[in-house]
Design an enzyme around this catalytic site. Structure first.
Site, PDB file in Angstrom:
ATOM      1  N   ARG A 294       0.819  -1.217   0.000  1.00  0.00           N
ATOM      2  CA  ARG A 294       0.000   0.000   0.000  1.00  0.00           C
ATOM      3  C   ARG A 294       0.856   1.271   0.000  1.00  0.00           C
ATOM      4  O   ARG A 294       0.423   2.321  -0.500  1.00  0.00           O
ATOM      5  CB  ARG A 294      -0.946  -0.003   1.210  1.00  0.00           C
ATOM      6  CG  ARG A 294      -2.043   1.073   1.159  1.00  0.00           C
ATOM      7  CD  ARG A 294      -3.106   0.826   2.222  1.00  0.00           C
ATOM      8  NE  ARG A 294      -4.203   1.783   2.138  1.00  0.00           N
ATOM      9  CZ  ARG A 294      -4.352   2.840   2.913  1.00  0.00           C
ATOM     10  NH1 ARG A 294      -3.459   3.085   3.888  1.00  0.00           N
ATOM     11  NH2 ARG A 294      -5.371   3.661   2.783  1.00  0.00           N
TER      12      ARG A 294
ATOM     13  N   ILE B 256      -6.699   8.221  -0.824  1.00  0.00           N
ATOM     14  CA  ILE B 256      -6.720   6.774  -0.922  1.00  0.00           C
ATOM     15  C   ILE B 256      -7.572   6.302   0.252  1.00  0.00           C
ATOM     16  O   ILE B 256      -7.327   6.680   1.403  1.00  0.00           O
ATOM     17  CB  ILE B 256      -5.296   6.171  -0.891  1.00  0.00           C
ATOM     18  CG1 ILE B 256      -5.362   4.633  -0.869  1.00  0.00           C
ATOM     19  CG2 ILE B 256      -4.469   6.696   0.256  1.00  0.00           C
ATOM     20  CD1 ILE B 256      -3.980   3.980  -1.009  1.00  0.00           C
ATOM     21  N   SER B 257      -8.607   5.532  -0.029  1.00  0.00           N
ATOM     22  CA  SER B 257      -9.581   5.167   1.002  1.00  0.00           C
ATOM     23  C   SER B 257      -8.946   4.337   2.105  1.00  0.00           C
ATOM     24  O   SER B 257      -7.950   3.632   1.892  1.00  0.00           O
ATOM     25  CB  SER B 257     -10.730   4.382   0.369  1.00  0.00           C
ATOM     26  OG  SER B 257     -11.456   5.185  -0.533  1.00  0.00           O
ATOM     27  N   ALA B 258      -9.541   4.418   3.285  1.00  0.00           N
ATOM     28  CA  ALA B 258      -9.089   3.605   4.412  1.00  0.00           C
ATOM     29  C   ALA B 258      -9.215   2.119   4.060  1.00  0.00           C
ATOM     30  O   ALA B 258     -10.158   1.716   3.367  1.00  0.00           O
ATOM     31  CB  ALA B 258      -9.919   3.919   5.646  1.00  0.00           C
TER      32      ALA B 258
END
Length: 210
Positions: free
Chosen positions: A32, A59-61
């Site tokens: 990530r 960037i989403s959790a």
């Protein structure tokens, strides 16, 4: 020998709690930190959204990515369209779910983000097509998908998204206001469909092409 990021990814997934095994395995397999801006790598494996290199995209959790993919019900050979593909992280995780026979397409309105995500996905060996365009418009190449995931807030399910679904396909989108939405899943069935409203969430708003 285990790389430091692999240990961090395992910790991240463990801290998420109950995640379907295929999605957990996929998330453990993706670095990530490659998808976050330089200088923010130390936050990459926290369960939080991280701002990208502009004033509106994130960037989403990780927990939200897991929820989106679980709702999409992707399997081997699946075809996925992501609206608002941003950094490309969700597509990278999805590549492990659909395998080499799958088909991944992302739509991103920000040209800079699109170009960076293409480079990152190529570096990982992920075969995904990223289109620079308004996410509300007709689907790229007129393709039909098993799932459409929308990674930006919308007030409605646009007809182009529903029209992109194969029979039985699932559309997963955060529907609501600019400040609060509910993760909504629409399943296409024949000439109609069914809608289920899920948990509250908060995504950045869908942006039109400028």
């Amino acid at each position: 020998m285990t790389e430091p990021w692999e240990s961090n990814a395992r910790r991240m997934v463990k801290e998420l709690g109950s995640v379907p095994a295929p999605i957990a395995s996929a998330m453990r397999s993706v670095p990530r930190h490659w998808f976050v801006p330089s200088g923010l790598e130390d936050r990459a494996y926290n369960d939080e959204p991280i701002p990208l290199s502009n004033d509106y995209a994130t960037i989403s959790a990780p927990h939200m990515v897991a929820m989106q993919l679980e709702a999409a019900e992707l399997g081997r050979g699946g075809k996925l369209l992501e609206i608002g593909s941003g950094s490309g992280y969700l597509l990278a995780v999805a590549s492990h779910l659909v395998g080499p026979t799958g088909h991944l397409v992302g739509v991103e309105v920000d040209a800079g983000l699109a170009m960076r995500s293409r480079a990152t996905l190529a570096r990982l060996g992920v075969d995904a097509t990223i289109r620079i365009r308004d996410g509300r418009e007709s689907v790229p190449e007129g393709a039909v998908f098993d799932a459409v995931i929308v990674s930006c807030a919308s007030s409605t399910l646009y007809p182009a998204w529903i029209g992109a679904l194969a029979d039985g396909g699932r559309l997963v989108a955060p529907i609501g206001s600019a400040t609060e939405q509910a993760l909504t899943t629409y399943r296409r069935t024949g000439d109609g469909g069914t809608t289920a409203v899920g948990p509250a969430c908060r995504f950045v708003p869908l942006r039109p092409h400028i």
